[in-house]
Scaffold this active site. Structure first.
Site, mmCIF file in Angstrom:
data_model
loop_
_atom_site.group_PDB
_atom_site.id
_atom_site.type_symbol
_atom_site.label_atom_id
_atom_site.label_comp_id
_atom_site.label_asym_id
_atom_site.label_seq_id
_atom_site.Cartn_x
_atom_site.Cartn_y
_atom_site.Cartn_z
ATOM 1 N N ARG A 96 0.771 -1.112 0.048
ATOM 2 C CA ARG A 96 -0.013 -0.063 -0.067
ATOM 3 C C ARG A 96 0.874 1.217 -0.022
ATOM 4 N NH1 ARG A 96 -5.561 1.635 0.824
ATOM 5 N NH2 ARG A 96 -6.222 -0.619 0.698
ATOM 6 N N GLU A 143 -9.604 6.480 7.125
ATOM 7 C CA GLU A 143 -7.981 6.559 6.990
ATOM 8 C C GLU A 143 -7.382 7.904 6.356
ATOM 9 O OE1 GLU A 143 -5.877 2.185 6.892
ATOM 10 O OE2 GLU A 143 -7.708 2.679 5.699
#
Length: 779
Positions: free
Chosen positions: A329, A731
């Site tokens: 990621r 997030e």
């Protein structure tokens, strides 16, 4: 501090004229939070004969092999009932999420300071803690590897390197007017959840176990305990009503403590509770991954990029945990919002003698994005342009550009968000004022930065992109809701209750969300990846729609009308002039033998990711936002304060604007802490020195700027078919704090025109003074 809700009316299902989803509503546990009456694991009344546990480990070593361990004094200590070691585990000694390399109890190898060798069970917690210190442990010590850079230089890799690469003949280094290199050190971050790691295990006879846990992934805990005991999953029930914060730290790392509680309960036949104190919680659990970044970039005179090559070096710790996904990621977000025509992005996953690092809000995305934003600043300072203009010129073009991993960028609202924020924050005028101030001020410097966030939403491990729910409507019209998501303070239960209420046209307070339990919703994915509402909300909506369709058919038969004319709204079920209360219709459904219970399921569509080829569509969509931050630093002391923050964030059609704004504010402040004050310090022998709030500084109310403006972007809704066309908000806001780091960097750049300061993160006073020292030495 000011917050504003969106101007646009929220669009929801057309059959409902009353909108429970889209309203600002209080968190379902808000009163309990304020009063102290919300029940967490440690508040649950303890069953009779409860045992309390404490972990035991070698106090002075981070690497080596145990040559002798004498636990006789531990066993003889007052109140001690049992002391268990690896040999007491009946079947699988592993609590890892994937690769089988995390022992519940080590059988003698010490790979980090605090690795658990035994567990003490005593009548009281104090007795257990005291007894755990009495072990006599002899170790054949080895020299520990601590930092990512040291491990990388030694070739100490946990997993193979992984690369995204794209190259064309018409772009790249050969055709660039400028080439420059850079590096950046960014530290890790402690989760510092208010409620620490805690689990309680209650045995039922010889063949069942019930656990009450503080975990983002109850299903994983169920599986790990079952394999440890040699049981089927169906014999283990795991319950999680709420957590006092998690931030990723309870996704995989809650499993060890639950397993130890279950092991003691299994061996003794008595209930057992494991609750770590703050020092052990910080020593024994993983953090956000530290990263070292080395890059080279090619660009033209205006700062438009033609080629980027970056090596991301991460400290993974002593086991794999979730490091593969986290590093992936980081790569997915090393472009942030910018198009790199030619690109190579490589991650190096380093093994060290430190506790295994783990998930943390953003899951590698913050580290990748911070590299991109620092590089944009470097380019801007080199070519002499405003960093915002360089950012604009490198932005992706909606529908035209493709990421380094092959995903087209669509529904890209960032250019409009940034332009609106530039205007509302009065960015250009403030830049001019700051430049004038810095020219006159000898010892105080100001900086400003406006930075974007483009965050991919979905698990990159495809099978995790599923959600499930179970809904009951009772004869009195009340609604019971269960789903696979866990509540950690983010308001997930509240949002999903609102979604279900919208389907039935009732007030959200008529919907009662129960604890997340593995015996109600099986095989649930972790509540992570900003997908809690996307997955579980959509599943709950599907379950509610199934029940509503049954009720609509009954109402149509009573009204002698077509099903499609039935409307659920305001607690009533209507068609033309005919109507019946929802509560009464529920009672009639029972009398007519119509099921008012349904499961619901949702699997995220369109996802294709071939990791071996590094190509595909790993995300359903991108969440976007931008922040403008202003800072002031004292160049004599290195002290820094954030004086103003403006945020504009796209949450699509918000399910609950008040909760979304709270998530944005909280995420930003947590990100600001990572980049300014939160510093993890390890000694040369591998001990964490910052293992308490006395030495580890999270942001306080004093650190939050009084001038803190948060607004929701007036969105047309997510173009993808998400629940109520909303966008994830868990997030992405954390990465809005990159603007603070870039503002500090901008302030220091006033000391070295045309050059880029060498500033590490977090930007503590020491880091700022170190950057100033390097600037002065270069003159």
């Amino acid at each position: 501090m000011t917050s504003r809700r969106p101007n646009d009316e929220v669009v929801i299902a057309p059959k409902n004229t009353r909108k429970a989803a889209g309203d600002s509503m209080a968190h379902d546990s808000a009163r309990g939070h304020v009063r102290g009456s919300a029940v967490y694991v440690d508040d649950i009344p303890e069953p009779k004969a409860m045992l309390h546990l404490a972990p035991g480990y070698a106090r002075d070593h981070a690497a080596g092999t145990v040559t002798h361990m004498d636990l006789s004094a531990v066993r003889a200590a007052p109140g001690v009932v049992a002391v268990l070691t690896a040999s007491d585990i009946p079947f699988v000694n592993d609590c890892s999420p994937a690769l089988g390399d995390d022992a519940i109890l080590s059988d003698g190898d010490i790979t980090f300071h605090g690795q658990v060798l035994f567990v003490v069970a005593a009548e009281t917690r104090k007795q257990a803690l005291n007894a755990a210190t009495l072990a006599q442990i002899e170790v054949d010590a080895a020299a520990p590897t601590i930092s990512a850079r040291a491990g990388f230089e030694q070739g100490s890799l946990l997993m193979p390197d992984y690369t995204f690469k794209r190259k064309s003949d018409s772009t790249g280094t050969a055709n660039a007017a400028h080439q420059q290199q850079g590096s950046l050190t960014m530290g890790g971050q402690e989760h510092f959840y208010l409620e620490g790691q805690v689990s309680m295990a209650v045995p039922f006879g010889d063949d069942e176990m019930q656990l009450y846990v503080s975990s983002q992934h109850p299903a994983e805990i169920q599986h790990i305990i079952a394999q440890m005991l040699g049981w089927t999953n169906a014999r283990v029930m795991v319950d999680c009503r709420r957590m006092g914060g998690a931030f990723g730290g309870k996704e995989s790392q809650a499993a060890q403590w639950a397993a130890l509680a279950a092991l003691v309960a299994y061996k003794t036949g008595r209930p057992a509770k494991m609750r770590l104190d703050r020092d052990d919680d910080m020593r024994l659990t993983g953090k956000r991954h530290d990263f070292e970044c080395d890059w080279s970039v090619s660009h033209n005179d205006a700062g438009v990029i033609s080629n980027v090559e970056v090596d991301l070096i991460s400290r993974c710790g002593a086991s794999a945990d979730l490091s593969m996904g986290i590093n992936d990621r980081a790569m997915f977000h090393a472009d942030n919002a910018y198009f790199y025509p030619d690109v190579r992005i490589t991650t190096h996953k380093v093994w060290t003698n430190t506790v295994s690092n783990t998930a943390f809000r953003g899951f590698g995305g913050p580290q990748g994005m911070l590299f991109a934003e620092r590089m944009m600043n470097d380019i801007a300072f080199r070519v002499g342009r405003d960093p915002l203009d360089v950012r604009y010129d490198n932005l992706y073009r909606d529908g035209a550009d493709i990421t380094p991993y092959g995903m087209p960028v669509t529904d890209f609202t960032l250019p409009d968000i940034m332009q609106q924020l530039e205007a509302s924050a009065d960015y250009r005028a403030r830049v001019a004022e700051i430049e004038a101030f810095n020219a006159k001020s000898a010892f105080t410097k100001k900086g400003i930065a406006l930075t974007p966030v483009k965050f991919g939403v979905s698990f990159t491990l495809k099978h995790l992109n599923q959600g499930a729910a179970l809904i009951h409507v009772y004869a009195d019209g009340s609604v019971h809701l269960s789903h696979g998501g866990t509540e950690m303070g983010q308001g997930l239960y509240t949002k999903i209750s609102q979604i279900v209420a919208s389907v039935f046209g009732v007030d959200a307070r008529a919907v009662r969300a129960s604890a997340t339990r593995t015996d109600k919703v099986p095989n649930a994915s972790p509540t992570a990846a900003s997908s809690g509402t996307d997955l579980n909300g959509k599943a709950a909506e599907n379950a509610a729609l199934t029940i509503r369709a049954r009720m609509a058919r009954l109402a149509a038969s009573m009204f002698n009308c077509d099903n499609e004319t039935i409307i659920f709204d305001g607690g009533m079920v209507k068609s033309g002039d005919s109507e019946i209360a929802f509560t009464e219709l529920a009672g009639q459904a029972v009398l007519n033998r119509i099921s008012l219970s349904s499961t619901g399921f949702y699997a995220t569509p369109k996802l294709v990711w071939e990791r071996e080829k590094a190509w595909g569509r790993p995300f359903l969509y991108f969440a976007c936002g931008a922040a403008c931050s202003e800072v002031e630093i004292d160049i004599l002391t290195g002290e820094m304060r954030v004086t103003r923050v403006d945020i504009l964030h796209d949450v699509g059609n918000s399910v609950n604007p008040a909760i979304d704004i709270g998530q944005i504010e909280g995420g930003f402040v947590q990100g600001m802490g990572w980049l300014t004050t939160e510093e993890l310090v390890f000694s040369d022998d591998g001990k964490l020195m910052t293992h308490a709030p006395s030495t580890y500084k999270i942001p306080t109310a004093y650190d939050v700027p009084e001038d803190f403006n948060v607004a929701l972007y007036s969105s047309k809704g997510n173009l993808e078919d998400t629940v109520h066309r909303s966008r994830a908000v868990g997030e992405p806001p954390l990465m809005l704090a990159n603007s603070v780091y870039c503002a500090v960097h901008h302030a220091l750049a006033s000391l070295c025109p045309g050059q880029s300061p060498d500033l590490s993160a977090p930007t503590t006073p020491e880091a700022i003074l170190d950057a100033i020292t390097k600037i002065q030495a270069a003159k």
